[in-house]
Design a protein around this motif. Sequence first.
Motif, PDB file in Angstrom:
ATOM      1  N   PRO A 111      -4.886 -15.999  31.595  1.00 32.94           N
ATOM      2  CA  PRO A 111      -4.898 -15.032  30.491  1.00 32.94           C
ATOM      3  C   PRO A 111      -3.948 -15.403  29.355  1.00 32.94           C
ATOM      4  N   THR A 112      -4.345 -14.974  28.162  1.00 31.58           N
ATOM      5  CA  THR A 112      -3.447 -15.066  27.015  1.00 31.58           C
ATOM      6  C   THR A 112      -2.796 -13.714  26.726  1.00 31.58           C
ATOM      7  N   ASP A 113      -3.441 -12.618  27.149  1.00 33.58           N
ATOM      8  CA  ASP A 113      -2.885 -11.268  27.069  1.00 33.58           C
ATOM      9  C   ASP A 113      -3.564 -10.480  28.178  1.00 33.58           C
ATOM     10  N   ASP A 114      -2.929 -10.413  29.356  1.00 35.44           N
ATOM     11  CA  ASP A 114      -3.628  -9.868  30.522  1.00 35.44           C
ATOM     12  C   ASP A 114      -3.889  -8.375  30.412  1.00 35.44           C
ATOM     13  N   GLN A 115      -3.104  -7.657  29.589  1.00 37.07           N
ATOM     14  CA  GLN A 115      -3.349  -6.233  29.434  1.00 37.07           C
ATOM     15  C   GLN A 115      -4.544  -5.947  28.526  1.00 37.07           C
ATOM     16  N   LEU A 116      -4.812  -6.860  27.617  1.00 35.49           N
ATOM     17  CA  LEU A 116      -5.908  -6.656  26.671  1.00 35.49           C
ATOM     18  C   LEU A 116      -7.279  -6.846  27.316  1.00 35.49           C
ATOM     19  N   ILE A 117      -7.355  -7.597  28.401  1.00 34.58           N
ATOM     20  CA  ILE A 117      -8.656  -7.964  28.964  1.00 34.58           C
ATOM     21  C   ILE A 117      -9.021  -7.165  30.215  1.00 34.58           C
ATOM     22  N   THR A 118      -8.244  -6.133  30.549  1.00 32.77           N
ATOM     23  CA  THR A 118      -8.508  -5.415  31.797  1.00 32.77           C
ATOM     24  C   THR A 118      -9.887  -4.748  31.819  1.00 32.77           C
ATOM     25  N   GLN A 119     -10.345  -4.241  30.691  1.00 31.48           N
ATOM     26  CA  GLN A 119     -11.670  -3.609  30.656  1.00 31.48           C
ATOM     27  C   GLN A 119     -12.745  -4.615  31.020  1.00 31.48           C
ATOM     28  N   GLU A 120     -12.626  -5.831  30.485  1.00 35.18           N
ATOM     29  CA  GLU A 120     -13.634  -6.863  30.753  1.00 35.18           C
ATOM     30  C   GLU A 120     -13.532  -7.383  32.193  1.00 35.18           C
ATOM     31  N   THR A 121     -12.306  -7.600  32.680  1.00 27.43           N
ATOM     32  CA  THR A 121     -12.176  -8.104  34.047  1.00 27.43           C
ATOM     33  C   THR A 121     -12.674  -7.082  35.061  1.00 27.43           C
ATOM     34  N   ASN A 122     -12.408  -5.812  34.813  1.00 26.94           N
ATOM     35  CA  ASN A 122     -12.867  -4.796  35.747  1.00 26.94           C
ATOM     36  C   ASN A 122     -14.374  -4.558  35.630  1.00 26.94           C
ATOM     37  N   LYS A 123     -14.944  -4.831  34.476  1.00 28.07           N
ATOM     38  CA  LYS A 123     -16.395  -4.811  34.364  1.00 28.07           C
ATOM     39  C   LYS A 123     -17.004  -5.899  35.248  1.00 28.07           C
ATOM     40  N   ALA A 124     -16.382  -7.090  35.217  1.00 25.64           N
ATOM     41  CA  ALA A 124     -16.846  -8.175  36.088  1.00 25.64           C
ATOM     42  C   ALA A 124     -16.732  -7.761  37.554  1.00 25.64           C
ATOM     43  N   ALA A 125     -15.619  -7.130  37.918  1.00 22.63           N
ATOM     44  CA  ALA A 125     -15.435  -6.683  39.299  1.00 22.63           C
ATOM     45  C   ALA A 125     -16.491  -5.655  39.691  1.00 22.63           C
ATOM     46  N   ASP A 126     -16.832  -4.744  38.769  1.00 22.90           N
ATOM     47  CA  ASP A 126     -17.879  -3.759  39.034  1.00 22.90           C
ATOM     48  C   ASP A 126     -19.213  -4.435  39.322  1.00 22.90           C
ATOM     49  N   ASN A 175       9.582 -16.179  22.867  1.00 21.81           N
ATOM     50  CA  ASN A 175       8.564 -15.496  23.671  1.00 21.81           C
ATOM     51  C   ASN A 175       7.236 -15.576  22.934  1.00 21.81           C
ATOM     52  N   THR A 176       6.168 -15.127  23.577  1.00 21.14           N
ATOM     53  CA  THR A 176       4.866 -15.117  22.916  1.00 21.14           C
ATOM     54  C   THR A 176       4.664 -13.782  22.205  1.00 21.14           C
ATOM     55  N   PRO A 177       3.760 -13.729  21.231  1.00 18.03           N
ATOM     56  CA  PRO A 177       3.475 -12.465  20.562  1.00 18.03           C
ATOM     57  C   PRO A 177       2.516 -11.576  21.344  1.00 18.03           C
ATOM     58  N   THR A 178       1.990 -12.064  22.483  1.00 17.17           N
ATOM     59  CA  THR A 178       1.025 -11.291  23.258  1.00 17.17           C
ATOM     60  C   THR A 178       1.693 -10.617  24.448  1.00 17.17           C
ATOM     61  N   ASP A 179       0.976  -9.671  25.058  1.00 20.54           N
ATOM     62  CA  ASP A 179       1.483  -8.928  26.212  1.00 20.54           C
ATOM     63  C   ASP A 179       1.066  -9.690  27.467  1.00 20.54           C
ATOM     64  N   LEU A 180       1.929 -10.565  27.912  1.00 23.05           N
ATOM     65  CA  LEU A 180       1.577 -11.485  28.985  1.00 23.05           C
ATOM     66  C   LEU A 180       2.548 -11.293  30.145  1.00 23.05           C
ATOM     67  N   THR A 181       2.024 -10.857  31.271  1.00 18.30           N
ATOM     68  CA  THR A 181       2.875 -10.507  32.409  1.00 18.30           C
ATOM     69  C   THR A 181       3.710 -11.684  32.876  1.00 18.30           C
ATOM     70  N   ARG A 182       3.143 -12.887  32.908  1.00 20.68           N
ATOM     71  CA  ARG A 182       3.918 -14.018  33.423  1.00 20.68           C
ATOM     72  C   ARG A 182       5.137 -14.316  32.554  1.00 20.68           C
ATOM     73  N   LEU A 183       5.030 -14.100  31.227  1.00 25.93           N
ATOM     74  CA  LEU A 183       6.195 -14.295  30.367  1.00 25.93           C
ATOM     75  C   LEU A 183       7.204 -13.161  30.546  1.00 25.93           C
ATOM     76  N   THR A 184       6.708 -11.947  30.783  1.00 29.76           N
ATOM     77  CA  THR A 184       7.604 -10.826  31.056  1.00 29.76           C
ATOM     78  C   THR A 184       8.412 -11.079  32.323  1.00 29.76           C
TER      79      THR A 184
END
Length: 330
Positions: A111-126, A175-184
Motif C-alpha cells: 500500500p501507499t496509503d492503507d487507510q485510503l484503500i480499505t473500502q476497495e480491499t474489503n470489497k475484494a474480501a466480500d 516521513n511520507t505525506p500519506t497515511d501509511l501504517t508501516r511508516l507510523t
Amino acid sequence: MSTRFRTGMVVLAALVAVGAGLGVTLMKRGDSPSGSRASASEEEKRPWLVGLSLHMTTDDYGVYMSRAFQETLEAARVDSVITDARHDGQRQREDIERHIARRVDALVIVPTDDQLITQETNKAADLRIPIVAVTAMPGSRVTTTILGRDRDNGFDAGTILARKLGGQGKIMVLNTPTDLTRLTLRHEGFQDAIRGTGLQIVATRRDVSKEGCMAAVEEVLREHPDLKGIYAPFGTALIGAASAVRARDRKDIVITGIDADFEVLRLIQEGWVEATLAQYPSEHGRLAAQAALRILRGEPPLPSVDAPFKVVTRENAAAMARELWERELP
C-alpha cells in the motif's frame, strides 16, 4: 503472452527499463480460493491469476519485489498482473478496482496509503478474493500479512542515531505525506528509542521523492545550521537527505534510516549515511507469491509471515550490495 494479459496489463515503464519482463506464464488452474475444485474445462479456459498492486516502482524495492513475485508465480505456472500506483493513493484505489474487475483469484498489495484503500480491499474480501498484504493494513480484511518488523526497525535506527550522537543534539525526521501504517510503526519505534535522551526533534517534513526530501533537508539546515542528525525511514528519503548533506559537505550530520537501495549502500560506503535497516524486497515478493499460492491450493493460510532484515553499516555495505542487488559497489 495471452490475449487476456495483453489487454489487461498496465505497462510499468520502470520495470520495462530493468527488463522485468512483465507477462503471463503457462496456463494452469487448480483449486478455487473457496476450496472447490474447478472443472477440467474451466482449467483449460482460465488459469489462476494473481494480482499485485504496487505502491511505486521508483525505487529498487518496487522493481525487485515485483520481479521476484512474478518469477515465483511463473515457476508455479500461474499468471500475474501488476499495477503501479506511483505513490498515489487514489490511483491505487482505482488499481484495486481494476484487479477486482479482472476477477483475480488473489490480490497482493503493497500500500501507499492503507487507510485510503480499505473500502476497495474489503470489497475484494466480500467477493472472496483473498488479500496478501506486504505490511500491516489495519481496517482491511487481510488473509496473510508479510511482516516487515517496522516498529523494531525504527527502534534500531533510532538507537544507532542516539548512540552515534552521544544522546545529544538537534535532529529532524522525514516521513511520507500519506497515511501509511508501516511508516507510523517505524516512527513509533524511533520515538521509543530516543525517549529519555537529549535528542531534540526540531523539524518533521513529509515528502516521498528524492528531490522533495533533499529540498526539505536543505530548508531545515537553513533554519537549524546546528542540526546533528536525520532519521529517514525509507529509501528515497535516505538518498535525498544524504544528497543535501553531501552538497554542504556536512559529514558531522548523522543519518540513519530504513531501506537499502543500491544508492543507499553506496552512500553508506562513502560515509554519508551511518546505518540503515535492510529489507529484502526479492524475499518479500517471493513470500507474498508463496502466500497467495498456498491459499489458491486450498492449504490453510498463514495469518502472518516474518520477513528478514539486517543492519547495514560501512563494514557490510559491499557484501549487502552483492546479496540484495547482485552488484558491486564502485
